[in-house]
Structures are given as C-alpha cells and as structure tokens.
Design a protein around this motif. Structure first.
Motif, PDB file in Angstrom:
ATOM      1  N   HIS A 176     122.251   5.679 -31.283  1.00  0.00           N
ATOM      2  CA  HIS A 176     122.383   7.046 -31.024  1.00  0.00           C
ATOM      3  C   HIS A 176     123.676   7.569 -30.353  1.00  0.00           C
ATOM      4  O   HIS A 176     123.428   8.619 -29.653  1.00  0.00           O
ATOM      5  CB  HIS A 176     121.096   7.597 -30.137  1.00  0.00           C
ATOM      6  N   THR A 260     118.014  10.792 -24.626  1.00  0.00           N
ATOM      7  CA  THR A 260     118.334   9.405 -24.192  1.00  0.00           C
ATOM      8  C   THR A 260     118.366   9.379 -22.775  1.00  0.00           C
ATOM      9  O   THR A 260     118.473   8.279 -22.269  1.00  0.00           O
ATOM     10  CB  THR A 260     119.744   9.223 -24.700  1.00  0.00           C
ATOM     11  N   GLN A 335     125.064  16.345 -29.246  1.00  0.00           N
ATOM     12  CA  GLN A 335     125.497  15.153 -30.150  1.00  0.00           C
ATOM     13  C   GLN A 335     126.566  14.226 -29.197  1.00  0.00           C
ATOM     14  O   GLN A 335     126.652  12.979 -29.451  1.00  0.00           O
ATOM     15  CB  GLN A 335     126.074  15.441 -31.654  1.00  0.00           C
ATOM     16  N   ASN A 339     122.419  12.542 -27.726  1.00  0.00           N
ATOM     17  CA  ASN A 339     121.950  11.720 -28.885  1.00  0.00           C
ATOM     18  C   ASN A 339     122.807  12.167 -30.191  1.00  0.00           C
ATOM     19  O   ASN A 339     122.961  13.548 -30.505  1.00  0.00           O
ATOM     20  CB  ASN A 339     120.568  12.059 -29.102  1.00  0.00           C
ATOM     21  N   ASP A 341     122.396  11.787 -32.878  1.00  0.00           N
ATOM     22  CA  ASP A 341     121.452  11.923 -34.180  1.00  0.00           C
ATOM     23  C   ASP A 341     120.557  13.182 -34.093  1.00  0.00           C
ATOM     24  O   ASP A 341     119.834  13.531 -34.961  1.00  0.00           O
ATOM     25  CB  ASP A 341     120.491  10.797 -34.327  1.00  0.00           C
TER      26      ASP A 341
END
Lengths: 347, 314
Positions: A176, A260, A335, A339, A341
């Motif tokens: 990620h 995350t 992003q 993360n 993704d």
C-alpha cells in the motif's frame, strides 16, 4: 536493471539543474470560464504577486514578468492554465508556489498517481523513469515504531520502466505504499532528429520537458488537462449535493481505503489541523468509536465540505458549487500519506 | 430515541448511496422536491410536510415525528391534498392527475410507532418506525409495494450515520449550531469576503433546504433557524472570535476585523488559533449528556506544524 538517461541533446548535469528545460505548471483557476473573467483574474494575480502582466499576441496567452523571471501563461483551456518558463527550477518553483498561494481561486492540478502511472501508455509514449513517494509520518504518532512502508522514496531509471513498476507493485515489496510521484516518458517520433518531447510529469501538476517539439508537449498537456477537467467536473456535476430542476441532486463521494495508520484519531486530528499536506481547517468530532466527522474548510479555495471518516471509508459531502479539485487533492494526499491504493468507490 | 432532526436526516439519507446505509428512495427513483417548505393551497389550507418525495405516480408527503403525538388536524389537512393541488400550488411535476396518488408517510422512532398508528386510526397514512437499525411499517400499506419491501428489508450498519443534509434545527444545542456556523466564517476569511450576515451563513449550512425554499415557496422553519444563527454570531463576536469578527453598527451584518496573514507560516498559526478558539467555544457550550462529542484537538501549546517532526517530502 539498466539505467537509462535521456539522450535528447542536453548535456549531462544540466538537466538536473533544470537550466535547459522548459518547466510547465498546470494550475486550476476557479471561476475563469470566460475571457473577461480570465483577464480580471490575471490582473488581480499580477498585482498580488508583483508581476507585470501583458497580452502576448495570441488569444489567451499572457506574459508575466518580474525582474528577470518570465512566465508565459496559456489560458486557452478554460479553467485550467498552463504556466511555462525556462527559469532555473528553484526560482521557477518558488515563483509558482507564490502564485498559487496568492489567491484562493488558484490551486495546483493534482494529477492522480494512477493516472500518472498509465499516462505514458495512454499517449503512446515510452516510460523512462518513475519516482515513488510515500510518507505516513505526517499522520502517524512518531512515538510508535515504524514499519517497512512508513516512508518510501524511490527514483528508478530502467529500460522498461512501466513493466518494472508493475512488477514492483505485484511483488508487494511496499504494501500500500507504491505512490507514483512522477513519471518521465518520451512521446512523439522515435528518430533522434524527429519531432518529440521527453517530459516528466509530477503529481502536483509540474512538468519538466525537453526535446525538439513544443507542439508535442502542448498536445500532451491539453490531453492531460481535458482528462483532469473531466474528473473534476465529474465530481462537481454528478456528486455535488444541491438542487437542480426543483429536486435534490448529487451523491456523497465515497473513498475506499484501509487506514494504514494505527491511531486513526490522531490521523484525523492532523488532517484537519490547517497545515500541510491536507490544508483543511476543521474541528473533527467523534461520532462513535472509529467514526469521526468534520465540517471542514478547504484552505485553497474556501469551500466547505463535510467528511465522515471510518476505518474503511471516507464519505465526503461536496455541496453543489464547491470546487471538485478539493476532492482530487484530498484523495491524492490519502494516496501519498495513508494508502497508495485508496480509490473512489463512486467515480 | 432519535430527535426530529436525526429522523429527518435518516429519511433523507434514503435518497443517497453511502456505505452501510439503505438507499431505498434513490434505488427506486424517488426525487426529493421539498424539505420543510410550506405549501399554501387554493382554499387557504397551509401544510408543511417535512419532506415531499415523488416517484412515478406517487407523491409521499412525509412528516417526521420525534414524539408520539399527532399534531392537531395536520393529518386531515394532508389527506385532503390532491394531485392537482400539488401541481398547481406546490409546482410539482405531475403530468396526469387522474392516475397520481398522494400518500402520507410518518417517520418516527420505533418506540412511538404503535401510539402514532393508533392515533391515525382508520385514516390514510403509513407509519415507519426506526430503531436505529431497521424500519418497521404499520398503518395503511404504502401504495408503492417495492418501497415498502425495501424499507422493511433494509438494515443500517451500526457504524453508519446518515448524511447531515439538514445540519441543525431550531432545537439543536448551541455547540451543534456553532460547529456548522464557524466553518462558514472561516471560509469567508479564507476567500477574503468583506462582510457577511446570518442569511449568508444559513444559505450555506442549509444549502439544499435553502435552494428548495427559493424555488418552491417559503420555508416554514427559516425564521427560527435564522434566529439561531444570529444568536450564535452575536455570541462568537463578543467571545472567542471577538478578535476576528465584529458586528457592523446598526446593520444585521458582520465584518472581519483582520485578514489572515499572507506569510504561510503566520497564516497557519492564525488558522490554528482560530481552531483553538472554536474548540474552546464548542467545549464551553457542551451540555452534559448531549450526543455531540467534544471536539478533537491537540493540547494547548503543541506545535501542529513542526516541519522537523512531520516532514513532508514535497
């Protein structure tokens, strides 16, 4: 993995100093959909930043001059401007920063990392270089131990950079965290003396370019701006919540992501703390455990949006009339800092 | 028990698609034509359904009930409304009045559903009780069987909250009103607005309601909402935001006493001081036991923009 520097006529070293390359900055100029509005805005901008501005002989083209620094501003694409200069990169970057921060109706064009990744293929070019930048530290409590993906910075030259990037992602080396910050590619004729350009597109709308054809460079810029305009207007027209035709229209914008960061509450506090990189002013409240809500002000353009943040989603209420660029920038920041993704579930 | 405002947003949320929340009205093609708009009929009858939603040949006059009591002759007035009335006096797009149906829907807390259903008796109205997770229907069956089925099968995820389409009402606690008013002030400051008034603020916080009101008639709750915003502005201008805003003498408007700093670092500090001031105000207005949580903010004195501590690669 073979390192491959571009061989398009610039002496080794000069390229990094940016002495011979054109720098183009893509800017979103909100509320400039007419020539009159553009002219008024341009005058306002010149006064605020201390640039002399003058028409440059072609429709929509202006010259901005301050001491030895000259920008050529192409406003022929409504709402999205192209700012060109050959000044050295540090001076050009500083002037560009001053310009976009001088007025709330100006913002950068935030090219989405997935778009950057596919750009070379989309325009029939060949990717030469890519760089990654992922940094979770702005939203993480620094007292906690770091993982292997808390920050990633990478610049890679390769004979087949596109494929290398895909392999890197597939191998899950940086879970990620494969956030594409820039891509450099060659576009146009393959022959060394043909019409071509070699351009590096950065996620913040900056492009450095060399080669033999400014027209080729311009062709790509217009395409990128058209795609970007479609994206921003898509958010505004399809998702902006308001009233049209006597009925409520719009939908919330749903972003899917796994956070995350370990401390979501800390991250939420940081996001709305008025500082870089998110530049949102807000007082988030805890609706319940794992669910936070903030009515926030976008400090670029002054729009007010509502964010609902949970462990799996961010739901954004974008009022009709508020600039969709805010959503693109917010997703970009997720992003790069949460993360790689993260994506829209609705667009 | 949910408040009237919460239930109103619960019902409006059915018009949207969001994770964990049913989208019955959206999925079945319903359009929301008014929220809190007063309709004055030809015979002088006034009614102000909380929501008017329409799909196909059905108009739902929806009344949200935070309590258990029916309001006077409200149901009788709504039951008298014809499709022709809605077309002529509420300007709704009804093409064929001969096949169009007008129906009354009450949305309430599940705890109140039986009492409301009993109060309705044999009159035409459906009651939808909501317990935080699902709807239960009673009273007259909904004319749209698909909508009835969708509502009865819908399940709300416990982590989902309805959108804040109507962010506060005249009964909302002060901190809830201020939480929506202050961002509008900050937005004006960022955009370099010279002056602003309660009506400007309300037009933005209640954008959807405001626009519907403008297009179709008078908003029944607007004066009360405007008063709440005025009160909040007065308090802010004489307390936590006194450094930033002041009332223009003898005018119903306010102006900024200073601009944000141009220097980026000082500007950020200005904005963070405004956050701290706002948090203090919200905290001071918090009533024990209210559902709104205390604002999340860093402790006093902590540098939020320390570039060494939180580097940004850009």
């Amino acid at each position: 993995m073979a390192a491959s520097r571009g061989g398009w006529g610039m002496p080794e070293g000069d390229e990094d100093l940016g002495r011979t390359m054109v720098k183009t900055y893509l800017i979103e100029a909100h509320g400039t959909d007419s020539d009159d509005a553009t002219l008024a805005r341009m005058g306002d901008l010149g006064r605020k930043v201390g640039f002399d501005f003058s028409a440059a002989g072609e429709p929509g083209l202006f010259r901005l001059k301050k001491d030895n620094l000259i920008f050529w501003c192409d406003t022929s694409t409504p709402r999205f401007w192209r700012l060109h200069t050959t000044a050295i990169v540090s001076v050009a970057d500083a002037a560009h920063d001053a310009i976009v921060s001088s007025a709330p109706w100006l913002d950068r064009v935030w090219v989405p990392p997935p778009y950057l990744e596919s750009l070379a293929d989309t325009v029939g070019g060949q990717m030469l270089t890519f760089s990654l930048s992922h940094n979770r530290r702005p939203l993480s409590d620094s007292d906690r131990p770091v993982t292997e993906s808390d920050f990633v910075t990478l610049r890679l030259w390769a004979s087949n950079a596109s494929q290398t990037l895909r392999k890197l992602r597939k191998a899950d080396v940086f879970p990620h965290a494969v956030s594409v910050r820039s891509v450099k590619f060659r576009s146009g004729a393959d022959e060394p003396d043909g019409e071509f350009c070699v351009a590096e597109y950065f996620h913040n709308g900056k492009i450095t370019v060399g080669g033999t054809s400014f027209d080729e460079h311009n062709r790509l810029l217009v395409k990128v701006l058209k795609d970007y305009g479609d994206l921003v207007r898509g958010f505004e027209d399809q998702y902006g919540i308001g009233v049209a035709g006597g009925a409520v229209v719009g939908q919330p914008i749903v972003l899917d992501l796994n956070w995350t960061v370990r401390d979501l509450e800390y991250a939420v506090q940081r996001i709305f703390a008025s500082s870089e990189p998110f530049r949102l002013w807000g007082i988030p409240t805890r609706v319940r455990d794992g669910h936070y809500r903030a009515r926030a002000v976008d400090l670029h353009v002054g729009g007010v949006l509502t964010f609902d943040i949970t462990r799996e989603h961010v739901v954004i209420q974008l009022p009709r009339g508020v600039c969709g660029n805010t959503v693109v920038r917010f997703l970009n920041n997720l992003q790069f800092h949460v993360n790689a993704d993260a994506h829209t579930a609705t667009a | 028990m949910l408040r009237h405002l919460d239930l109103l947003n619960v019902f409006l949320a059915l018009r949207f698609k969001q994770p964990g929340y049913p989208d019955c009205l959206s999925r079945l093609g319903y359009l929301v034509h008014s929220i809190g708009v007063t309709i004055l009929l030809g015979d002088g009858t006034r009614l102000a359904p909380d929501v008017v939603a329409q799909a196909h040949n059905l108009t739902l006059l929806t009344e949200v009930k935070g309590g258990k009591e029916l309001e006077g002759d409200q149901l009788a007035r709504m039951n008298r409304v014809t499709p022709a009335d809605l077309r002529e006096f509420a300007y709704l797009p009804i093409h064929d009045v001969s096949v169009h149906v007008v129906h009354v829907l009450y949305v309430c807390n599940e705890e109140s559903r039986e009492a409301l259903t009993a109060g309705i008796g044999v009159r035409r109205a459906t009651v939808a009780g909501f317990d935080g997770k699902r709807f239960r229907l009673s009273g007259t069956p909904l004319p749209d069987a698909a909508l009835a089925r969708c509502l009865e099968e819908a399940r709300v995820n416990e982590m989902a909250s309805p959108l804040t389409i109507v962010p506060f009402d005249d009964k909302s606690p002060e901190e809830e009103v201020a939480a929506f008013v202050v961002p509008e002030i900050i937005a004006g400051l960022v955009a370099g607005a010279g002056t602003f008034g309660p009506a400007d603020i309300l037009a933005s916080t209640h954008g959807v309601v405001h626009q519907l009101t403008q297009s179709t008639g008078s908003g029944s709750e607007r004066p009360a909402l405007l008063k709440r915003v005025k009160t909040t502005l007065e308090r802010l201008a004489t307390a936590e935001l006194a450094e930033w805003i002041e009332r223009v003498p003898k005018q119903p408007t306010y102006r900024f006493k200073q601009d944000l700093a141009l220097d980026p670092a000082r500007r950020t500090r200005d904005l963070q001081r405004l956050r701290a001031a706002t948090a203090r105000y919200l905290g001071s207005q918090q009533q024990p036991g209210t559902p709104v949580q205390l604002p999340l903010l860093f402790g006093a004195g902590e540098a939020e923009d320390d570039p060494d501590r939180k580097p940004d690669l850009e």
